[in-house]
Design an enzyme around this catalytic site. Structure first.
Site, PDB file in Angstrom:
ATOM      1  N   VAL A  78       0.860  -1.182   0.000  1.00  0.00           N
ATOM      2  CA  VAL A  78       0.000   0.000   0.000  1.00  0.00           C
ATOM      3  C   VAL A  78       0.894   1.229   0.000  1.00  0.00           C
ATOM      4  O   VAL A  78       1.825   1.339   0.794  1.00  0.00           O
ATOM      5  CB  VAL A  78      -0.962   0.002   1.210  1.00  0.00           C
ATOM      6  CG1 VAL A  78      -1.746   1.308   1.268  1.00  0.00           C
ATOM      7  CG2 VAL A  78      -1.932  -1.176   1.125  1.00  0.00           C
ATOM      8  N   VAL A 102      -2.216  -3.350   6.446  1.00  0.00           N
ATOM      9  CA  VAL A 102      -1.121  -2.763   5.670  1.00  0.00           C
ATOM     10  C   VAL A 102      -1.436  -1.288   5.351  1.00  0.00           C
ATOM     11  O   VAL A 102      -0.560  -0.421   5.411  1.00  0.00           O
ATOM     12  CB  VAL A 102      -0.854  -3.590   4.385  1.00  0.00           C
ATOM     13  CG1 VAL A 102       0.201  -2.931   3.519  1.00  0.00           C
ATOM     14  CG2 VAL A 102      -0.395  -4.996   4.752  1.00  0.00           C
ATOM     15  N   GLY A 123       4.610   4.087   2.902  1.00  0.00           N
ATOM     16  CA  GLY A 123       4.114   2.857   2.278  1.00  0.00           C
ATOM     17  C   GLY A 123       4.266   1.708   3.243  1.00  0.00           C
ATOM     18  O   GLY A 123       4.869   1.861   4.314  1.00  0.00           O
ATOM     19  N   LYS A 124       3.713   0.576   2.920  1.00  0.00           N
ATOM     20  CA  LYS A 124       3.899  -0.634   3.737  1.00  0.00           C
ATOM     21  C   LYS A 124       3.511  -1.826   2.887  1.00  0.00           C
ATOM     22  O   LYS A 124       2.663  -1.701   1.994  1.00  0.00           O
ATOM     23  CB  LYS A 124       3.000  -0.577   4.975  1.00  0.00           C
ATOM     24  CG  LYS A 124       3.408  -1.511   6.079  1.00  0.00           C
ATOM     25  CD  LYS A 124       4.522  -0.902   6.897  1.00  0.00           C
ATOM     26  CE  LYS A 124       4.993  -1.821   7.989  1.00  0.00           C
ATOM     27  NZ  LYS A 124       5.931  -1.127   8.882  1.00  0.00           N
ATOM     28  N   GLY A 125       4.120  -2.968   3.166  1.00  0.00           N
ATOM     29  CA  GLY A 125       3.768  -4.167   2.415  1.00  0.00           C
ATOM     30  C   GLY A 125       3.721  -5.364   3.322  1.00  0.00           C
ATOM     31  O   GLY A 125       4.125  -5.295   4.484  1.00  0.00           O
TER      32      GLY A 125
END
Ligand code: NAD
Length: 435
Positions: A78, A102, A123-125
């Protein structure tokens, strides 16, 4: 005034806007954003945009398992905001990873980078998988295919992943290698938290834990105390918790109790942290460490101590246990360990909560240093890295403390307000395309 499209068709399973991301942690983050935005009088158009990620990517990741079957995992990335710079945020491997979680973590990254004055977005995953059930080969296959599915949606100037729960420097080395193979030349800047041999930064591994200790020292100073003669309790003994324990122990703090997924251990005279680290290297978990009594994770959070550092999971302190917390200061090493209701109770009880976007910022600060050193191909000493980390994180603490003192807001709302303010200015300067 911005408006938000909502799904008006009761027969349609499609979700729109914020509904797409609904979940406890995401909803908590949005509520916090609303409160902080109101407190700083944020532009309503800006607020409506920052309540949703800019982009969300969902990928299916087929992996050849050791028994030769192919298993398909679900991966996410995201990308919340790139107003201040490339998206930046960790990759999490855990069975409970979801789009909602996320998205919440990506949103928090935007505000963390903004608060810390870094030229980075959020962001993050993650992949919904229990990494403890994977062999090394399966984990490598999973990481490489996930990276290849993301393709050029990540990149040194686009989106720069880092380790998070269930991933480490080896995972980053595989991501970097896969991305580099696909673009045709070596691109160390695509990830941070890499091993030193391939462009990692000295000090990155322990940076989040060291940041937790720097913030604890600042908070203690405000209450007239010193790290050298305090008691501390730490939930989680992974990357963040174990380094926080070690650095606090080295500065004279008595670590009364720590815990991990196997349970907790307690010693009223203080744990021997270096010995415990050796034990964990040999036995993987803290359970069974001989010089301590067992304690449950629930009881550990309620122990009488000066500093409590939750460094494991989200939603550990809620309205249920907040009235029983006996710490003077809480320093959030983990992301989202305290829910909004608990934050309110703790504020009313005069317990100082140093929020996640400030307290665990050490990781992203040194990730930023790693990215800068990599671009310049010029690497700093560990002492240099730690000094600069201290300056950046302590500067952010001072900024939040000033807002808290001026407004009487709790630290979390003050930190979020400060972060929104910087992002809002940047968004208004850049404007909306097309207008
Ligand atoms: P990690 O996987 O290295 O460690 C997690 C620890 O939590 C392990 O010791 C695990 O056993 C323990 N744990 C898991 N479930 C638990 C439970 N129910 N009760 C008690 N302990 C439990 O992960 P990490 O990198 O240390 O991350 C921990 C937290 O810090 C996460 O919220 C992460 O998002 C956040 N964080 C990490 C970094 C970083 O640089 N690693 C940076 C910022 C924030």
């Amino acid at each position: 005034m911005a408006t938000t499209e909502t799904n008006s068709n009761p027969h349609s399973p499609l979700l729109h806007g914020e509904d797409l991301y609904r979940g406890e942690m995401f909803d908590n983050t949005i509520k916090l954003l609303d409160v902080a935005a109101k407190a700083i009088n944020c532009d309503p158009n800006v607020l409506s945009r920052i309540k949703r990620p800019k982009k969300a990517i969902v990928v299916s990741v087929p992996v050849r398992m050791d028994d030769y079957r192919v298993k398909v995992f679900t991966g996410f990335r995201v990308q919340h905001s790139s107003t201040l710079g490339p998206y930046k945020g960790g990759i999490r491997y855990h069975q409970d990873v979801s789009l909602s979680e996320v998205a919440a973590l990506a949103t928090l990254m935007t505000f963390k980078c903004s608060l810390l004055n870094l030229p980075l977005g959020g962001g993050k995953g993650g992949i919904a998988v229990d990494p403890t059930k994977l062999s090394r080969t399966e984990k490598q296959n999973l990481t490489r295919r996930y990276t290849s599915e993301l393709g050029t949606l990540i990149g040194p100037q686009v989106d720069i992943p880092a380790p998070d729960m269930g991933t480490d420097s080896q995972t980053m080395a595989w991501m970097m290698d896969t991305y580099s193979q696909e673009v045709g030349f070596s691109q160390p800047g695509v990830v941070t938290g890499k091993p030193i041999e391939i462009g990692g930064s000295l000090g990155r591994n322990g940076a989040t834990g060291l940041g937790v200790v720097f913030i604890a020292e600042k908070a203690l100073e405000k209450l007239g105390m010193k790290m050298s003669n305090i008691t501390m309790v730490i939930q989680g003994f992974g990357n963040v918790g174990s380094h926080a324990a070690l650095y606090a122990h080295q500065r004279g703090a008595k670590i009364l109790a720590v815990s991990d997924v196997s349970g907790g251990i307690h010693n009223a005279n203080g744990l021997d942290v270096p010995e415990l680290l050796k034990w964990v290297t040999e036995h993987k978990v803290i359970k069974g460490f001989p010089k301590a009594e067992p304690i449950s994770n629930e009881a550990l959070l309620e122990l009488k101590c000066d500093v409590l550092a939750p460094c494991a999971m989200e939603n550990q302190i809620s309205e249920v246990n907040a009235p029983r917390i006996q710490a003077k200061i809480i320093v959030e090493g983990a992301n989202g360990p305290t829910n909004n209701a608990a934050t309110k109770i703790l504020h009313e009880r005069d317990i100082l909560v140093c929020p996640d976007i400030l307290a665990n910022g050490g990781g992203v600060i040194v990730s930023y240093f790693e990215w800068v050193q990599g671009m310049a191909s010029f690497f700093w000493t560990e002492e240099d890295v730690n000094d600069r980390l201290k300056r950046v994180i302590n500067g952010a603490f001072d900024k939040v403390w000033e807002i808290k003192t001026e407004t009487k807001l709790d630290m979390r709302t003050a930190a979020m307000g400060s972060a929104i303010r910087r992002l809002e200015r940047a968004m208004l300067l850049r404007g909306l395309y097309p207008r």
